[in-house]
Design an enzyme around this catalytic site. Structure first.
Site, PDB file in Angstrom:
ATOM      1  CG  ASP A  32      59.464  -4.242 -12.364  1.00 34.12           C
ATOM      2  OD1 ASP A  32      60.509  -4.882 -12.263  1.00 34.12           O
ATOM      3  OD2 ASP A  32      58.833  -3.823 -11.365  1.00 34.12           O
ATOM      4  CG  ASN A  88      69.625  -7.152  -9.407  1.00 32.03           C
ATOM      5  OD1 ASN A  88      70.626  -6.598  -9.845  1.00 32.03           O
ATOM      6  ND2 ASN A  88      68.489  -6.506  -9.214  1.00 32.03           N
ATOM      7  CD  GLN A  95      67.820 -13.516  -7.463  1.00 26.18           C
ATOM      8  OE1 GLN A  95      68.950 -13.877  -7.133  1.00 26.18           O
ATOM      9  NE2 GLN A  95      67.026 -14.261  -8.218  1.00 26.18           N
ATOM     10  CG  HIS A 101      63.880 -11.287 -12.499  1.00 28.19           C
ATOM     11  ND1 HIS A 101      63.954 -12.064 -11.366  1.00 28.19           N
ATOM     12  CD2 HIS A 101      64.172 -10.029 -12.094  1.00 28.19           C
ATOM     13  CE1 HIS A 101      64.261 -11.312 -10.327  1.00 28.19           C
ATOM     14  NE2 HIS A 101      64.411 -10.074 -10.744  1.00 28.19           N
ATOM     15  CG  HIS A 103      65.475  -5.799 -13.784  1.00 20.74           C
ATOM     16  ND1 HIS A 103      64.410  -5.278 -13.106  1.00 20.74           N
ATOM     17  CD2 HIS A 103      66.044  -6.698 -12.938  1.00 20.74           C
ATOM     18  CE1 HIS A 103      64.334  -5.826 -11.899  1.00 20.74           C
ATOM     19  NE2 HIS A 103      65.316  -6.689 -11.776  1.00 20.74           N
TER      20      HIS A 103
HETATM   21  P1  5GP Z   1      64.942  -8.068  -8.401  1.00 19.19           P
HETATM   22  O1  5GP Z   1      65.106  -7.065  -7.290  1.00 19.19           O
HETATM   23  O2  5GP Z   1      64.698  -9.460  -7.844  1.00 19.19           O
HETATM   24  O3  5GP Z   1      66.026  -8.040  -9.423  1.00 19.19           O
HETATM   25  O4  5GP Z   1      63.653  -7.609  -9.189  1.00 19.19           O
HETATM   26  C1  5GP Z   1      62.368  -7.975  -8.870  1.00 19.19           C
HETATM   27  C2  5GP Z   1      61.461  -7.077  -9.674  1.00 19.19           C
HETATM   28  O5  5GP Z   1      60.188  -7.690  -9.769  1.00 19.19           O
HETATM   29  C3  5GP Z   1      61.221  -5.697  -9.056  1.00 19.19           C
HETATM   30  O6  5GP Z   1      61.602  -4.711  -9.995  1.00 19.19           O
HETATM   31  C4  5GP Z   1      59.735  -5.669  -8.745  1.00 19.19           C
HETATM   32  O7  5GP Z   1      59.160  -4.409  -8.980  1.00 19.19           O
HETATM   33  C5  5GP Z   1      59.187  -6.718  -9.676  1.00 19.19           C
HETATM   34  N1  5GP Z   1      58.024  -7.424  -9.190  1.00 19.19           N
HETATM   35  C6  5GP Z   1      57.868  -8.014  -7.968  1.00 19.19           C
HETATM   36  N2  5GP Z   1      56.681  -8.627  -7.891  1.00 19.19           N
HETATM   37  C7  5GP Z   1      56.065  -8.430  -9.080  1.00 19.19           C
HETATM   38  C8  5GP Z   1      54.795  -8.837  -9.607  1.00 19.19           C
HETATM   39  O8  5GP Z   1      53.996  -9.493  -8.947  1.00 19.19           O
HETATM   40  N3  5GP Z   1      54.513  -8.458 -10.889  1.00 19.19           N
HETATM   41  C9  5GP Z   1      55.388  -7.724 -11.648  1.00 19.19           C
HETATM   42  N4  5GP Z   1      55.010  -7.413 -12.883  1.00 19.19           N
HETATM   43  N5  5GP Z   1      56.591  -7.322 -11.184  1.00 19.19           N
HETATM   44  C10 5GP Z   1      56.920  -7.669  -9.919  1.00 19.19           C
END
Ligand code: 5GP
Ligand code: ZN
Length: 137
Positions: A32, A88, A95, A101, A103
């Site tokens: 991440d 999420n 999310q 995805h 985590h």
């Molecule tokens: P969510 O909040 O949707 O569950 O998690 C999205 C996650 O994706 C976040 O932890 C954020 O840091 C990560 N993320 C967002 N854009 C990118 C990216 O371009 N590359 C990587 N490796 N992680 C990303």
């Protein structure tokens, strides 16, 4: 089954570079970019599914297998003390990227991170009402 406007589709396909820990035909596991802790990783299916509800069952099974394998590898390699799996669904649930995805977040004693909720105090009757509402009685 890709979405051309989806950044995780592009990352999963290798069109946008990422720090990849694991890859097979169906999944890519990456670090991440905004990690909660060192080693925070994401399991991305290579096909586009917005969330858990649209993820096919057979993919869901593979996700949890991969979470166990990669979670164990990360925990062992980084000598973590524990691990959270977080997934999420929906804006209200936190999310931010609408490509499914999972985590994998290694945890370390006194790491200062909080992954939690404010516990309620429902009565037994209230819990029974909820149970009936969910199972349809
Ligand atoms: P969510 O909040 O949707 O569950 O998690 C999205 C996650 O994706 C976040 O932890 C954020 O840091 C990560 N993320 C967002 N854009 C990118 C990216 O371009 N590359 C990587 N490796 N992680 C990303
Ligand atoms: Zn996507």
């Amino acid at each position: 089954m890709k979405d051309e406007n989806c950044i995780f589709c592009k990352i999963a396909a290798g069109e946008i570079p990422s720090k990849t820990l694991y890859e097979d035909e169906e999944f890519r596991v990456i670090l991440d970019l905004g990690p909660a802790n060192k080693g925070h990783a994401l399991i991305l299916p290579k096909d586009h599914y917005a969330d858990l509800f649209s993820l096919p069952e057979e993919k869901a099974e593979k996700v949890i297998r991969l979470a166990k394998k990669m979670g164990t590898q990360i925990k062992d390699a980084l000598h973590a003390d524990g691990l959270n799996l977080v997934q999420n669904n929906g804006e209200c649930a936190g999310q931010t990227v609408f490509h499914f995805h999972m985590h994998i977040i290694p945890r370390f004693k006194n790491d200062g991170q909080k992954i939690g909720w404010i516990p309620g105090k429902p009565s037994g009757e209230e819990l029974e009402e909820v149970r009936k509402e969910i199972v349809g009685e």
